[in-house]
Design an enzyme around this catalytic site. Structure first.
Site, short mmCIF file in Angstrom:
data_model
loop_
_atom_site.label_atom_id
_atom_site.label_comp_id
_atom_site.label_asym_id
_atom_site.label_seq_id
_atom_site.Cartn_x
_atom_site.Cartn_y
_atom_site.Cartn_z
N LYS A 151 0.64 -1.26 -0.38
CA LYS A 151 0.08 0.12 0.21
C LYS A 151 0.88 1.25 0.20
O LYS A 151 0.80 2.53 -0.38
CB LYS A 151 -0.53 -0.24 1.15
N GLU A 159 8.06 2.53 -5.90
CA GLU A 159 8.03 1.98 -4.68
C GLU A 159 8.13 3.15 -3.35
O GLU A 159 9.05 3.97 -3.88
CB GLU A 159 9.21 1.63 -4.71
N ASP A 203 15.24 -0.56 1.75
CA ASP A 203 15.31 -0.64 1.99
C ASP A 203 16.40 -2.21 2.35
O ASP A 203 17.55 -1.49 1.71
CB ASP A 203 14.41 -1.47 3.65
N LYS A 248 17.08 3.51 1.90
CA LYS A 248 18.11 3.74 2.71
C LYS A 248 19.69 3.29 2.40
O LYS A 248 19.82 2.76 2.27
CB LYS A 248 17.95 2.73 3.81
N PHE A 275 13.68 4.18 11.17
CA PHE A 275 13.07 3.98 10.25
C PHE A 275 11.97 4.74 10.57
O PHE A 275 11.95 5.74 11.22
CB PHE A 275 11.59 2.50 11.83
N VAL A 276 10.91 4.85 9.48
CA VAL A 276 10.13 6.45 9.26
C VAL A 276 8.96 5.79 8.89
O VAL A 276 8.73 4.71 8.15
CB VAL A 276 10.80 7.29 7.66
P1 IMP Z 1 13.24 -4.35 1.87
O1 IMP Z 1 13.33 -4.02 3.25
O2 IMP Z 1 13.67 -3.45 0.84
O3 IMP Z 1 12.25 -5.38 1.22
O4 IMP Z 1 11.19 -3.67 2.62
C1 IMP Z 1 10.27 -4.14 1.91
C2 IMP Z 1 9.32 -3.59 2.85
O5 IMP Z 1 9.54 -2.71 4.15
C3 IMP Z 1 8.82 -1.68 2.09
O6 IMP Z 1 8.55 -1.67 0.65
C4 IMP Z 1 8.16 -0.98 3.13
O7 IMP Z 1 6.96 -1.24 2.47
C5 IMP Z 1 8.95 -1.26 3.92
N1 IMP Z 1 9.73 -0.82 4.75
C6 IMP Z 1 11.21 -0.79 4.77
N2 IMP Z 1 11.24 -0.12 5.32
C7 IMP Z 1 10.59 0.44 6.15
C8 IMP Z 1 10.26 2.16 7.20
O8 IMP Z 1 11.34 2.68 7.92
N3 IMP Z 1 9.73 2.12 7.94
C9 IMP Z 1 7.87 1.80 6.80
N4 IMP Z 1 7.83 0.84 5.82
C10 IMP Z 1 9.30 -0.05 5.47
#
Ligand code: IMP
Ligand code: MG
Length: 191
Positions: A50, A106, A110, A138, A159-160
């Protein structure tokens, strides 16, 4: 910040990481760049639900081209703030990607695991081109190189929330991005 809707006196919210004005200015720039890069084409914007819905809505209105839209929802199992990289498609696309100029939109990258899964999945559907536009990346945490062509902001690895990003479905409607300093539980991360 104390005057902003939804954040007044909320002890779970920390400092503002990207202001509303910074978001507006950067999204206008990205819109100009995408308008130039995709000139003469009608790209298909694919939003990852979402979290990307707010960014995609503003980004789309900054692009002066005929656009089409589709959405998918993924869920990656892990703790509330860390993904495991095991991604499951919860809602798939409605449209066929064959021969399309696909721009994957996207909210945040992270670890990069969700994005690299999505890239592989969409690339297998035969698009003419496939690029990624991520609002936030990030710093330093990407385990795989997701070949990000368009990035809004690189932010520190904290975390944001806000501007589409949530904790347990809250704070998506904040008009800026800020640090979350409260508790996070465990469970399923869904966009
Ligand atoms: P990934 O670690 O790049 O696979 O991130 C997976 C998903 O985690 C992202 O698409 C976001 O939905 C969620 N996410 C990662 N970091 C944050 C954050 O700092 N705040 C809120 N959602 C996050
Ligand atoms: Mg989330």
């Amino acid at each position: 910040m104390a005057d902003e809707p939804g954040s007044a006196a909320d002890p779970n919210l920390g400092k503002v990481v990207v202001t509303q004005a910074e978001l507006e200015a950067r999204i206008a720039e990205l819109g100009e760049q995408l308008t130039a890069d995709y000139e003469g084409r009608a790209p298909l914007l694919v939003g990852v639900l979402k979290g990307a819905f707010v960014f995609m809505s503003d980004l789309a209105r900054a692009i002066r081209l005929p656009l089409e839209f589709d959405f998918m929802a993924v869920s990656s199992y892990g703790s509330a703030t860390k993904t495991s990289g095991v991604v499951r498609i919860v809602k798939d696309l409605d449209l066929d990607l064959t021969g399309r100029h696909v721009l994957l939109v996207e909210d945040i990258v992270d670890s990069g695991l969700t994005l690299s899964y999505l890239r592989r999945n969409l690339a297998a559907r035969g698009p003419a081109t496939l690029e990624v536009c991520a609002l936030l990346v990030k710093d330093g945490l990407q385990r795989s190189d997701p070949e990000l062509r368009y990035v809004g902001f690189t932010i520190p690895p904290e975390f944001v929330v806000g501007y589409g990003l949530d904790v347990a479905e809250r704070y998506r409607n904040l008009p800026y991005v800020c640090a979350y300093v409260g508790d996070t539980g465990t469970g399923t991360l869904q966009g």
